[in-house]
Design a protein around this motif. Structure first.
Motif, PDB file in Angstrom:
ATOM      1  N   ALA A   7      15.839  30.529 -22.877  1.00  0.00           N
ATOM      2  CA  ALA A   7      15.764  29.101 -22.556  1.00  0.00           C
ATOM      3  C   ALA A   7      14.484  28.782 -21.794  1.00  0.00           C
ATOM      4  CB  ALA A   7      16.982  28.678 -21.740  1.00  0.00           C
ATOM      5  N   VAL A   8      14.165  29.603 -20.810  1.00  0.00           N
ATOM      6  CA  VAL A   8      12.946  29.377 -20.019  1.00  0.00           C
ATOM      7  C   VAL A   8      11.711  29.574 -20.889  1.00  0.00           C
ATOM      8  CG1 VAL A   8      11.573  30.202 -18.067  1.00  0.00           C
ATOM      9  CG2 VAL A   8      14.051  29.931 -17.828  1.00  0.00           C
ATOM     10  N   GLU A   9      11.697  30.626 -21.712  1.00  0.00           N
ATOM     11  CA  GLU A   9      10.565  30.876 -22.619  1.00  0.00           C
ATOM     12  C   GLU A   9      10.356  29.687 -23.566  1.00  0.00           C
ATOM     13  OE1 GLU A   9       8.276  33.289 -23.390  1.00  0.00           O
ATOM     14  OE2 GLU A   9       8.770  34.492 -21.641  1.00  0.00           O
ATOM     15  N   ALA A  10      11.432  29.209 -24.171  1.00  0.00           N
ATOM     16  CA  ALA A  10      11.330  28.090 -25.118  1.00  0.00           C
ATOM     17  C   ALA A  10      10.865  26.821 -24.412  1.00  0.00           C
ATOM     18  CB  ALA A  10      12.673  27.867 -25.810  1.00  0.00           C
ATOM     19  N   ALA A  11      11.371  26.581 -23.211  1.00  0.00           N
ATOM     20  CA  ALA A  11      10.966  25.399 -22.454  1.00  0.00           C
ATOM     21  C   ALA A  11       9.480  25.474 -22.104  1.00  0.00           C
ATOM     22  CB  ALA A  11      11.815  25.262 -21.195  1.00  0.00           C
ATOM     23  N   LEU A  12       9.010  26.647 -21.709  1.00  0.00           N
ATOM     24  CA  LEU A  12       7.586  26.820 -21.408  1.00  0.00           C
ATOM     25  C   LEU A  12       6.743  26.588 -22.658  1.00  0.00           C
ATOM     26  CD1 LEU A  12       7.724  29.949 -19.078  1.00  0.00           C
ATOM     27  CD2 LEU A  12       7.191  27.598 -18.410  1.00  0.00           C
ATOM     28  N   ASN A  13       7.201  27.100 -23.800  1.00  0.00           N
ATOM     29  CA  ASN A  13       6.478  26.884 -25.058  1.00  0.00           C
ATOM     30  C   ASN A  13       6.392  25.401 -25.402  1.00  0.00           C
ATOM     31  OD1 ASN A  13       5.964  29.588 -25.456  1.00  0.00           O
ATOM     32  ND2 ASN A  13       7.789  29.914 -26.692  1.00  0.00           N
ATOM     33  N   LEU A  14       7.463  24.659 -25.141  1.00  0.00           N
ATOM     34  CA  LEU A  14       7.450  23.222 -25.399  1.00  0.00           C
ATOM     35  C   LEU A  14       6.460  22.491 -24.494  1.00  0.00           C
ATOM     36  CD1 LEU A  14      11.234  22.487 -25.939  1.00  0.00           C
ATOM     37  CD2 LEU A  14       9.406  22.250 -27.624  1.00  0.00           C
ATOM     38  N   VAL A  15       6.398  22.876 -23.244  1.00  0.00           N
ATOM     39  CA  VAL A  15       5.447  22.258 -22.314  1.00  0.00           C
ATOM     40  C   VAL A  15       4.016  22.522 -22.781  1.00  0.00           C
ATOM     41  CG1 VAL A  15       4.528  22.353 -19.958  1.00  0.00           C
ATOM     42  CG2 VAL A  15       6.992  22.306 -20.334  1.00  0.00           C
ATOM     43  N   ILE A  16       3.739  23.752 -23.189  1.00  0.00           N
ATOM     44  CA  ILE A  16       2.401  24.107 -23.669  1.00  0.00           C
ATOM     45  C   ILE A  16       2.055  23.323 -24.934  1.00  0.00           C
ATOM     46  CG2 ILE A  16       1.029  25.997 -24.651  1.00  0.00           C
ATOM     47  CD1 ILE A  16       2.638  27.840 -22.658  1.00  0.00           C
ATOM     48  N   ALA A  17       2.997  23.224 -25.858  1.00  0.00           N
ATOM     49  CA  ALA A  17       2.769  22.481 -27.103  1.00  0.00           C
ATOM     50  C   ALA A  17       2.553  20.998 -26.818  1.00  0.00           C
ATOM     51  CB  ALA A  17       3.940  22.676 -28.056  1.00  0.00           C
ATOM     52  N   ASN A  18       3.355  20.429 -25.922  1.00  0.00           N
ATOM     53  CA  ASN A  18       3.193  19.015 -25.578  1.00  0.00           C
ATOM     54  C   ASN A  18       1.835  18.743 -24.945  1.00  0.00           C
ATOM     55  OD1 ASN A  18       5.653  18.217 -26.594  1.00  0.00           O
ATOM     56  ND2 ASN A  18       6.712  18.385 -24.644  1.00  0.00           N
ATOM     57  N   ALA A  19       1.360  19.662 -24.121  1.00  0.00           N
ATOM     58  CA  ALA A  19       0.039  19.498 -23.514  1.00  0.00           C
ATOM     59  C   ALA A  19      -1.054  19.512 -24.579  1.00  0.00           C
ATOM     60  CB  ALA A  19      -0.208  20.589 -22.483  1.00  0.00           C
ATOM     61  N   ALA A  20      -0.922  20.384 -25.571  1.00  0.00           N
ATOM     62  CA  ALA A  20      -1.907  20.446 -26.654  1.00  0.00           C
ATOM     63  C   ALA A  20      -1.889  19.162 -27.477  1.00  0.00           C
ATOM     64  CB  ALA A  20      -1.638  21.658 -27.545  1.00  0.00           C
ATOM     65  N   ILE A  21      -0.702  18.635 -27.731  1.00  0.00           N
ATOM     66  CA  ILE A  21      -0.581  17.374 -28.478  1.00  0.00           C
ATOM     67  C   ILE A  21      -1.206  16.233 -27.687  1.00  0.00           C
ATOM     68  CG2 ILE A  21       1.068  15.646 -29.315  1.00  0.00           C
ATOM     69  CD1 ILE A  21       2.901  18.088 -30.025  1.00  0.00           C
ATOM     70  N   ALA A  22      -0.906  16.147 -26.390  1.00  0.00           N
ATOM     71  CA  ALA A  22      -1.467  15.092 -25.540  1.00  0.00           C
ATOM     72  C   ALA A  22      -2.986  15.196 -25.493  1.00  0.00           C
ATOM     73  CB  ALA A  22      -0.875  15.177 -24.137  1.00  0.00           C
ATOM     74  N   ASP A  23      -3.512  16.421 -25.431  1.00  0.00           N
ATOM     75  CA  ASP A  23      -4.956  16.624 -25.422  1.00  0.00           C
ATOM     76  C   ASP A  23      -5.569  16.120 -26.728  1.00  0.00           C
ATOM     77  OD1 ASP A  23      -7.430  17.676 -24.280  1.00  0.00           O
ATOM     78  OD2 ASP A  23      -7.278  19.230 -25.830  1.00  0.00           O
ATOM     79  N   GLY A  24      -4.916  16.434 -27.838  1.00  0.00           N
ATOM     80  CA  GLY A  24      -5.396  15.940 -29.135  1.00  0.00           C
ATOM     81  C   GLY A  24      -5.378  14.432 -29.208  1.00  0.00           C
ATOM     82  N   HIS A  25      -4.336  13.814 -28.680  1.00  0.00           N
ATOM     83  CA  HIS A  25      -4.260  12.346 -28.670  1.00  0.00           C
ATOM     84  C   HIS A  25      -5.393  11.757 -27.843  1.00  0.00           C
ATOM     85  CE1 HIS A  25       0.313  12.207 -29.683  1.00  0.00           C
ATOM     86  NE2 HIS A  25      -0.433  12.412 -30.738  1.00  0.00           N
ATOM     87  N   ARG A  26      -5.668  12.365 -26.675  1.00  0.00           N
ATOM     88  CA  ARG A  26      -6.759  11.863 -25.835  1.00  0.00           C
ATOM     89  C   ARG A  26      -8.108  11.981 -26.553  1.00  0.00           C
ATOM     90  NH1 ARG A  26      -3.571  14.027 -21.792  1.00  0.00           N
ATOM     91  NH2 ARG A  26      -4.500  16.094 -21.970  1.00  0.00           N
ATOM     92  N   ARG A  27      -8.283  13.058 -27.313  1.00  0.00           N
ATOM     93  CA  ARG A  27      -9.560  13.260 -28.006  1.00  0.00           C
ATOM     94  C   ARG A  27      -9.809  12.224 -29.091  1.00  0.00           C
ATOM     95  NH1 ARG A  27     -10.114  19.783 -28.815  1.00  0.00           N
ATOM     96  NH2 ARG A  27      -9.976  20.301 -26.615  1.00  0.00           N
ATOM     97  N   ILE A  28      -8.749  11.784 -29.774  1.00  0.00           N
ATOM     98  CA  ILE A  28      -8.952  10.830 -30.873  1.00  0.00           C
ATOM     99  C   ILE A  28      -8.737   9.383 -30.454  1.00  0.00           C
ATOM    100  CG2 ILE A  28      -8.327  12.526 -32.631  1.00  0.00           C
ATOM    101  CD1 ILE A  28      -5.660  11.001 -32.946  1.00  0.00           C
ATOM    102  N   MET A  29      -8.353   9.168 -29.181  1.00  0.00           N
ATOM    103  CA  MET A  29      -8.077   7.816 -28.714  1.00  0.00           C
ATOM    104  C   MET A  29      -9.292   6.923 -28.953  1.00  0.00           C
ATOM    105  SD  MET A  29      -6.691   6.498 -24.998  1.00  0.00           S
ATOM    106  CE  MET A  29      -6.028   8.104 -24.712  1.00  0.00           C
ATOM    107  N   GLY A  30      -9.043   5.803 -29.596  1.00  0.00           N
ATOM    108  CA  GLY A  30     -10.094   4.837 -29.850  1.00  0.00           C
ATOM    109  C   GLY A  30     -10.927   5.138 -31.083  1.00  0.00           C
ATOM    110  N   ARG A  31     -10.695   6.252 -31.741  1.00  0.00           N
ATOM    111  CA  ARG A  31     -11.492   6.608 -32.915  1.00  0.00           C
ATOM    112  C   ARG A  31     -10.878   6.135 -34.226  1.00  0.00           C
ATOM    113  NH1 ARG A  31     -13.571  12.718 -31.639  1.00  0.00           N
ATOM    114  NH2 ARG A  31     -14.424  12.242 -29.604  1.00  0.00           N
TER     115      ARG A  31
END
Length: 67
Positions: A30-54
């Motif tokens: 459960a902890v491993e999966a939750a950590l993986n989700l946090v890492i994945a969400n951060a990568a998605i948010a980073d991608g969104h920030r990179r394309i924002m306004g483009r």
């Protein structure tokens, strides 16, 4: 990836809820999966920030494009 042993004091109800939501059998899983989700969400948010306004949402809607 290297594994490390850690000791945490966590709320039992939260761990049970995460185990149920993620459909895993152990607290560690459960902890491993939750950590993986946090890492994945951060990568998605980073991608969104990179394309924002483009691009505009209309550009992504293929149902309105002629082929």
């Amino acid at each position: 990836m290297a594994k490390v042993r850690k000791q945490f004091i966590l709320e039992a109800a939260k761990i049970r809820q995460v185990r149920r939501i993620l459909q895993v059998d152990t607290d560690t899983a459960a902890v491993e999966a939750a950590l993986n989700l946090v890492i994945a969400n951060a990568a998605i948010a980073d991608g969104h920030r990179r394309i924002m306004g483009r691009c505009r949402l209309e550009d992504m809607d293929q149902s309105t494009q002629r082929g």
